[in-house]
Design an enzyme around this catalytic site. Structure first.
Site, PDB file in Angstrom:
ATOM      1  N   TRP A 161       0.687  -1.270   0.166  1.00  0.00           N
ATOM      2  CA  TRP A 161      -0.186  -0.143   0.021  1.00  0.00           C
ATOM      3  C   TRP A 161       0.877   1.213   0.010  1.00  0.00           C
ATOM      4  O   TRP A 161       0.397   2.358  -0.246  1.00  0.00           O
ATOM      5  CB  TRP A 161      -0.895  -0.061   1.156  1.00  0.00           C
ATOM      6  CG  TRP A 161      -0.236  -0.282   2.350  1.00  0.00           C
ATOM      7  CD1 TRP A 161      -0.301  -1.293   3.150  1.00  0.00           C
ATOM      8  CD2 TRP A 161       0.634   0.672   3.439  1.00  0.00           C
ATOM      9  NE1 TRP A 161       0.667  -1.362   4.232  1.00  0.00           N
ATOM     10  CE2 TRP A 161       1.203   0.106   4.434  1.00  0.00           C
ATOM     11  CE3 TRP A 161       0.866   1.988   3.229  1.00  0.00           C
ATOM     12  CZ2 TRP A 161       1.844   0.670   5.578  1.00  0.00           C
ATOM     13  CZ3 TRP A 161       1.519   2.710   4.072  1.00  0.00           C
ATOM     14  CH2 TRP A 161       2.076   2.032   5.203  1.00  0.00           C
ATOM     15  N   ASN A 162       2.035   1.168   0.333  1.00  0.00           N
ATOM     16  CA  ASN A 162       2.974   2.578   0.612  1.00  0.00           C
ATOM     17  C   ASN A 162       3.462   3.084  -0.801  1.00  0.00           C
ATOM     18  O   ASN A 162       3.354   4.318  -0.869  1.00  0.00           O
ATOM     19  CB  ASN A 162       4.041   2.232   1.573  1.00  0.00           C
ATOM     20  CG  ASN A 162       5.083   1.207   1.076  1.00  0.00           C
ATOM     21  OD1 ASN A 162       4.913   0.315   0.160  1.00  0.00           O
ATOM     22  ND2 ASN A 162       6.323   1.288   1.528  1.00  0.00           N
ATOM     23  N   LYS A 185      -1.840  -8.584  -7.401  1.00  0.00           N
ATOM     24  CA  LYS A 185      -2.688  -8.376  -6.484  1.00  0.00           C
ATOM     25  C   LYS A 185      -2.476  -7.097  -5.733  1.00  0.00           C
ATOM     26  O   LYS A 185      -1.294  -7.146  -4.944  1.00  0.00           O
ATOM     27  CB  LYS A 185      -3.094  -9.377  -5.451  1.00  0.00           C
ATOM     28  CG  LYS A 185      -4.021  -9.340  -4.740  1.00  0.00           C
ATOM     29  CD  LYS A 185      -4.037 -10.174  -3.376  1.00  0.00           C
ATOM     30  CE  LYS A 185      -3.937  -9.377  -2.078  1.00  0.00           C
ATOM     31  NZ  LYS A 185      -4.289  -7.987  -1.833  1.00  0.00           N
ATOM     32  N   PRO A 186      -3.211  -5.786  -5.738  1.00  0.00           N
ATOM     33  CA  PRO A 186      -2.579  -4.528  -5.048  1.00  0.00           C
ATOM     34  C   PRO A 186      -3.184  -4.854  -3.554  1.00  0.00           C
ATOM     35  O   PRO A 186      -4.154  -5.716  -3.252  1.00  0.00           O
ATOM     36  CB  PRO A 186      -3.711  -3.644  -5.792  1.00  0.00           C
ATOM     37  CG  PRO A 186      -4.482  -4.195  -6.308  1.00  0.00           C
ATOM     38  CD  PRO A 186      -4.126  -5.571  -6.593  1.00  0.00           C
ATOM     39  N   ALA A 187      -2.639  -3.971  -2.493  1.00  0.00           N
ATOM     40  CA  ALA A 187      -2.940  -4.144  -1.154  1.00  0.00           C
ATOM     41  C   ALA A 187      -4.214  -3.673  -0.881  1.00  0.00           C
ATOM     42  O   ALA A 187      -4.948  -2.853  -1.915  1.00  0.00           O
ATOM     43  CB  ALA A 187      -2.092  -3.217  -0.350  1.00  0.00           C
ATOM     44  N   GLY A 238       6.540  -6.434   0.788  1.00  0.00           N
ATOM     45  CA  GLY A 238       5.792  -6.454   2.076  1.00  0.00           C
ATOM     46  C   GLY A 238       6.700  -7.013   3.268  1.00  0.00           C
ATOM     47  O   GLY A 238       8.092  -6.582   3.171  1.00  0.00           O
ATOM     48  N   SER A 239       5.728  -7.498   4.176  1.00  0.00           N
ATOM     49  CA  SER A 239       6.596  -7.892   5.231  1.00  0.00           C
ATOM     50  C   SER A 239       7.326  -8.999   5.299  1.00  0.00           C
ATOM     51  O   SER A 239       7.086  -9.846   4.585  1.00  0.00           O
ATOM     52  CB  SER A 239       5.460  -7.958   6.470  1.00  0.00           C
ATOM     53  OG  SER A 239       4.613  -9.083   6.324  1.00  0.00           O
ATOM     54  N   GLU A 260      10.742  -8.292  -1.674  1.00  0.00           N
ATOM     55  CA  GLU A 260      11.417  -7.089  -1.017  1.00  0.00           C
ATOM     56  C   GLU A 260      10.640  -6.917   0.243  1.00  0.00           C
ATOM     57  O   GLU A 260       9.515  -6.697   0.005  1.00  0.00           O
ATOM     58  CB  GLU A 260      11.074  -6.180  -1.978  1.00  0.00           C
ATOM     59  CG  GLU A 260      12.151  -4.954  -1.900  1.00  0.00           C
ATOM     60  CD  GLU A 260      11.393  -3.646  -1.189  1.00  0.00           C
ATOM     61  OE1 GLU A 260      11.430  -3.603   0.039  1.00  0.00           O
ATOM     62  OE2 GLU A 260      10.644  -3.019  -1.954  1.00  0.00           O
ATOM     63  N   LEU A 261      11.653  -7.250   1.401  1.00  0.00           N
ATOM     64  CA  LEU A 261      10.753  -7.400   2.732  1.00  0.00           C
ATOM     65  C   LEU A 261      11.153  -6.202   3.654  1.00  0.00           C
ATOM     66  O   LEU A 261      11.489  -5.136   3.063  1.00  0.00           O
ATOM     67  CB  LEU A 261      11.066  -8.793   3.213  1.00  0.00           C
ATOM     68  CG  LEU A 261      10.824  -9.901   2.505  1.00  0.00           C
ATOM     69  CD1 LEU A 261      11.471 -11.162   2.860  1.00  0.00           C
ATOM     70  CD2 LEU A 261       9.376  -9.914   1.971  1.00  0.00           C
ATOM     71  N   CYS A 294      10.044   1.112   3.226  1.00  0.00           N
ATOM     72  CA  CYS A 294      11.078   0.198   3.797  1.00  0.00           C
ATOM     73  C   CYS A 294      12.522   0.763   3.893  1.00  0.00           C
ATOM     74  O   CYS A 294      13.208  -0.180   4.606  1.00  0.00           O
ATOM     75  CB  CYS A 294      10.858  -1.174   2.653  1.00  0.00           C
ATOM     76  SG  CYS A 294       9.506  -1.791   2.639  1.00  0.00           S
ATOM     77  N   GLU A 391      10.850  -2.219  12.880  1.00  0.00           N
ATOM     78  CA  GLU A 391      10.785  -0.904  11.804  1.00  0.00           C
ATOM     79  C   GLU A 391       9.576  -0.198  12.388  1.00  0.00           C
ATOM     80  O   GLU A 391       8.241  -0.709  12.438  1.00  0.00           O
ATOM     81  CB  GLU A 391      10.261  -1.609  10.642  1.00  0.00           C
ATOM     82  CG  GLU A 391      10.577  -0.727   9.173  1.00  0.00           C
ATOM     83  CD  GLU A 391      10.422  -1.506   7.890  1.00  0.00           C
ATOM     84  OE1 GLU A 391       9.928  -2.679   7.994  1.00  0.00           O
ATOM     85  OE2 GLU A 391      10.725  -1.166   6.873  1.00  0.00           O
TER      86      GLU A 391
HETATM   87  C1  SIN Z   1       9.391   0.391  -0.243  1.00  0.00           C
HETATM   88  O1  SIN Z   1       9.308   1.130   0.584  1.00  0.00           O
HETATM   89  O2  SIN Z   1       8.949  -0.811  -0.558  1.00  0.00           O
HETATM   90  C2  SIN Z   1       9.914   0.869  -1.698  1.00  0.00           C
HETATM   91  C3  SIN Z   1      10.694   2.113  -1.531  1.00  0.00           C
HETATM   92  C4  SIN Z   1      11.387   2.673  -2.798  1.00  0.00           C
HETATM   93  O3  SIN Z   1      11.132   2.128  -3.882  1.00  0.00           O
HETATM   94  O4  SIN Z   1      12.067   3.714  -2.629  1.00  0.00           O
END
Ligand code: SIN
Length: 476
Positions: A161-162, A185-187, A238-239, A260-261, A294, A391
């Site tokens: 979602w971010n 599949k989006p959040a 995500g997580s 990518e966690l 992240c 985090e």
């Molecule tokens: C993320 O927060 O998962 C990606 C951040 C980014 O691409 O800069």
């Protein structure tokens, strides 16, 4: 229930159905769920809560579309992707508004994210034309061995979602460019931006079924994709907890995984740093998307000699941040995504306070109410605080003091996560030593911004597997 409308110049971008096989559908059970504006709590609209059975046509159409797509030349695929890229930029204002309304980030950041998303499509449209193989000498003089790269096939993406636009583009770009199809599949918090991108993909002329956008409960929608032998790769942002689960599920069909966690980024300010620049760097990294990325600085380590001046400047800059709805003029910090996020941020600050943290700015839910939180600076942060290990994912900047370089690097690496790190220093030897000693996939040196389509992005340790962006992101 009446919805709070989003005034778009192109109203067709607001989709309240899922995209399967080129058709906009409600799903066979006709169930749906509401999506809220985190700045107001109001309902923006609803999207289908698809059933597991709805995934069969999505997979079938992705299989069919992929076969034809892979037969096209790289140049043809590249041309269509460039059209998609152009349309994203043409509709930048609408996409940014949609994103701000469902995600909360300030409009300026949302506009930036549309550009960031489009950059991945362009980059991979270009890279598609450079998918080279190798010719290898054989044991006979009249023979050669030829190694070529082939598309993986049907892929699945689960996006967070971010970054509702950029993470979809960073996954779809390389997949489609190299001849794969995708079910994305989006959040649940932010499906509308992804659906708008799906509509633009159709407008660009991408074939039916090549990009399917499915919405619903994560376990229900994801399980059939993970169980399918036709789906050959899963890419997830995500997580770490969900990443582990997907990795286990992928084992049954031996799917490729790209993960990518979570992160826990250290940001080190050494005593030869340009302090003004370091404060600017922390502001850019820490408060991007209200601390909800992240790669946001999660722990800030500052050396004795520059500690006090750095903290003073950081507190001043933080106190000036304008908080509000992302659509309001000049706002730099939006709401947190939902009540759970607010709860976690509040708990981290409370824990730090109880353990001796000195709150210099903020420290409380914002007077605006809802999920707004005051941008916060905490001095005297220590190893035993929750925000050292977890985090925070919010606008909280804890500052830890250190004396020597080895101590800083040891503290920075004292985490199971290894996505991004940052530091500011001038001495070249120190720069090289620290850059190589930090255990993260990405290191920002004298910068707070490290995200770009041209370089590989990804973590080590429990922050993930694989790289997105750069030529590494072609997703072999
Ligand atoms: C993320 O927060 O998962 C990606 C951040 C980014 O691409 O800069």
């Amino acid at each position: 229930m009446s919805h709070d409308p989003i005034a778009l110049a192109q109203p067709a971008l607001f989709r309240q159905q899922a995209l399967i096989g080129g058709r906009w559908v409600h799903g066979e059970e006709g169930k749906s769920f509401d999506v809220h504006d985190p700045a107001t709590g109001k309902v923006l609209g609803s999207v289908p809560s698809l059933s597991a059975r709805d995934m069969a046509p999505a997979i079938d159409s992705a299989i069919k579309a992929q076969k034809d797509w892979a037969r096209r030349t790289a140049a043809e695929r590249s041309e269509l992707l460039m059209r998609w890229h152009d349309l994203m930029l043409e509709h930048r204002e609408d996409l940014a508004l949609l994103m701000t309304r469902e995600q909360g980030k300030p409009l300026t950041e949302a506009r930036g994210e549309v550009g960031y998303a489009a950059s991945f499509i362009k980059w991979f449209a270009e890279e598609a034309r450079r998918v080279y193989g190798r010719t290898i000498p054989a044991s006979a003089a009249d023979r050669r061995l030829i190694a070529i790269q082939q598309p993986i096939g049907v892929t699945a993406a689960i996006t967070p979602w971010n970054f509702p636009a950029a993470m979809l583009a960073r996954k779809a770009g390389p997949a489609l460019a190299s001849g794969c199809s995708m079910i994305a599949k989006p959040a649940e918090d932010t499906p509308f931006t992804a659906l708008a991108l799906g509509w633009l993909a159709q407008e660009a002329g991408l074939p039916d079924g090549l990009l399917n956008i499915v919405t619903g409960d994560p376990a229900t929608v994801t399980q059939p994709l993970m169980a399918s032998t036709a789906v050959r790769k899963i890419s997830f942002t995500g997580s770490t907890e969900v990443g582990r689960l997907l990795m286990r599920q992928a084992a049954d069909t031996v799917k490729k995984v790209s993960l990518e966690l979570g992160g826990n980024a250290p940001f080190i300010v050494f005593d030869d740093a340009d302090v003004e620049a370091a404060v600017e760097g922390v502001m850019a990294s820490k408060y991007r998307n209200t601390g909800q990325t992240c790669v946001c600085a999660n722990r800030i380590f500052v050396q004795d000699a520059v500690h006090d001046v750095f903290v003073e400047k950081l507190a001043l800059a933080t106190s000036r941040l304008k908080v509000g709805a992302g659509t309001e003029e000049g706002v730099e910090q939006g709401p947190l995504i939902n009540a759970q996020a607010l709860e976690k941020v509040t708990a981290h600050v409370q824990d730090a306070r109880e353990k001796g943290g000195q709150i210099l700015v903020g420290g409380n839910p914002h007077a605006r109410g809802g999920t707004f939180f005051e941008p916060t600076v905490i001095a005297n942060a220590t190893r035993n605080m929750r925000l050292f290990d977890e985090e925070t994912f919010g606008p909280v900047a804890p500052v830890f003091r250190f004396s020597d370089d080895d101590e800083a690097v040891a503290m920075a690496n004292d985490t199971p996560f290894g996505l991004a790190s940052y530091f500011y220093a001038r001495d070249l030897g120190r720069v090289i030593r620290a850059a190589e000693a930090l255990e993260t996939g990405i290191v920002g040196v004298n910068t707070g911004l490290i995200s770009t389509e041209v370089a590989p992005f990804g973590g080590i340790k429990q922050s993930g597997i694989g790289r997105e962006g750069g030529h590494e992101g072609k997703g072999k």
